[in-house]
Every structure is written in structure tokens, then in C-alpha cells.
Enzyme design. Sequence first.
Site, PDB file in Angstrom:
ATOM      1  N   HIS A  42       0.852  -1.148   0.028  1.00  0.00           N
ATOM      2  CA  HIS A  42       0.045   0.260  -0.169  1.00  0.00           C
ATOM      3  C   HIS A  42       0.979   1.023  -0.085  1.00  0.00           C
ATOM      4  O   HIS A  42       1.955   1.222   0.260  1.00  0.00           O
ATOM      5  CB  HIS A  42      -0.933   0.152   1.361  1.00  0.00           C
ATOM      6  CG  HIS A  42      -0.166  -0.033   2.645  1.00  0.00           C
ATOM      7  ND1 HIS A  42       0.408  -1.269   3.335  1.00  0.00           N
ATOM      8  CD2 HIS A  42       0.546   1.046   3.282  1.00  0.00           C
ATOM      9  CE1 HIS A  42       1.042  -0.844   4.108  1.00  0.00           C
ATOM     10  NE2 HIS A  42       1.176   0.505   4.507  1.00  0.00           N
ATOM     11  N   HIS A 126       5.605   5.882  -1.469  1.00  0.00           N
ATOM     12  CA  HIS A 126       6.660   4.624  -1.695  1.00  0.00           C
ATOM     13  C   HIS A 126       5.998   3.599  -0.965  1.00  0.00           C
ATOM     14  O   HIS A 126       4.965   3.771  -0.489  1.00  0.00           O
ATOM     15  CB  HIS A 126       7.817   4.952  -0.820  1.00  0.00           C
ATOM     16  CG  HIS A 126       7.534   5.103   0.699  1.00  0.00           C
ATOM     17  ND1 HIS A 126       7.074   5.935   1.203  1.00  0.00           N
ATOM     18  CD2 HIS A 126       7.696   4.157   1.631  1.00  0.00           C
ATOM     19  CE1 HIS A 126       7.063   5.941   2.738  1.00  0.00           C
ATOM     20  NE2 HIS A 126       7.428   4.530   2.794  1.00  0.00           N
TER      21      HIS A 126
END
Length: 189
Positions: A42, A126
Site C-alpha cells: 500500500h 513509496h
Amino acid sequence: MRLFAAVLPSRVAVDELAAAVDGLRALPGADELRWTGPEGWHFTLAFMGEVDERVLPELRGRLARAAHRTPSFPLRLHGGGRFGRRALWAGAAGGLDELRLLAERADAAARRSGILMDEHRRYQAHLTLARGRADTDLRPYVAELERFEGTRWQVAELTLVRSNLPRSGVAGEGPRYETVGSWPLGRAS
């Protein structure tokens, strides 16, 4: 409960990244890293930490408004990087300005709900792939990720995720993630 707001990648994006990570796991020293699994991949937008359940109704309402004020946008997994010698991550390309805006709105929603948040920092998109020790050289993995280009998908929702920390004591076990709410981006029809 430990909560964070996130954008979840599409199934196609996860499958493409999983294939790339299989190649990374074949590199020398890869068995020394603690790899995250595709089921937990995620983009964290706002980490809230421990949240009292009594705050949940207000938080849900504020996250819903944040999502509805943010239009859907394109994103793709792209390249990667590292945070020192500690974390290896996959990056993103596409609607990064929109992703940052959604992160700022999710952070503001948490703060306005009364959740004590860490100091606000500029958002860096990220997706964590692995964690290493202080002596781990992640540069070969980053070099391999430089060539990675995922398929574009449309980010269509904001997700509130509960992080259940490992309790078994089994080495390498990671947290389990559970979706506790999600809201479509853009105006509801």
C-alpha cells in the site's frame, strides 16, 4: 486500534510488482531481508498510530469529505529507492501531485478528528518492499528496480486500514492489514 489512511494498488499492479520482487529475492543476500507480502502492499498517506474507537465516526466523516474533494487520478508503480540501509521501496509515477494532496487531506482529517499526529513532513510516495539491518547494502536492489515500469491504473478510493501487529512470535511474521473503511474519490453520484 492502529490505523493509517492509504491508497491500495490495483490487482494488476500488485501482480506486476510481485513478479519483479521475485527477481529481487534471487539476488545475493536477499534472504537477509524481511520482505513484505503483496497482500500488505500500500501507499501510506497518513499514519495515525493508536486511535480510540470513539474517534472513528468523526474520522470516517472527515476522510469521506477528503476523498470526495479529491478527483480520481492515474498512478503506476515505477522504479524504487531506499531509506538508508533500512528500507527498500517501490516508487510511483503519474498523479503524484494528486497523491500528495490526498495525503495532506488525510493527515488534516486525522488532526481535525483530534488524533495526535507526528510532525508534518513532505509526502514521499513509496510502497515498502523489504526491511534490512544497518549493515545491509540495498543499492543492488534499487539498481534492479530502476528498470521497473508498472501498468497505469486509476486511483479511485481512499482506504482506512487497521494494522494488527503480529502476536505469534514467529520470526519474520509481519502485521496483518484489515480495511475498516473506504471512500470513492470525487463527487459521489
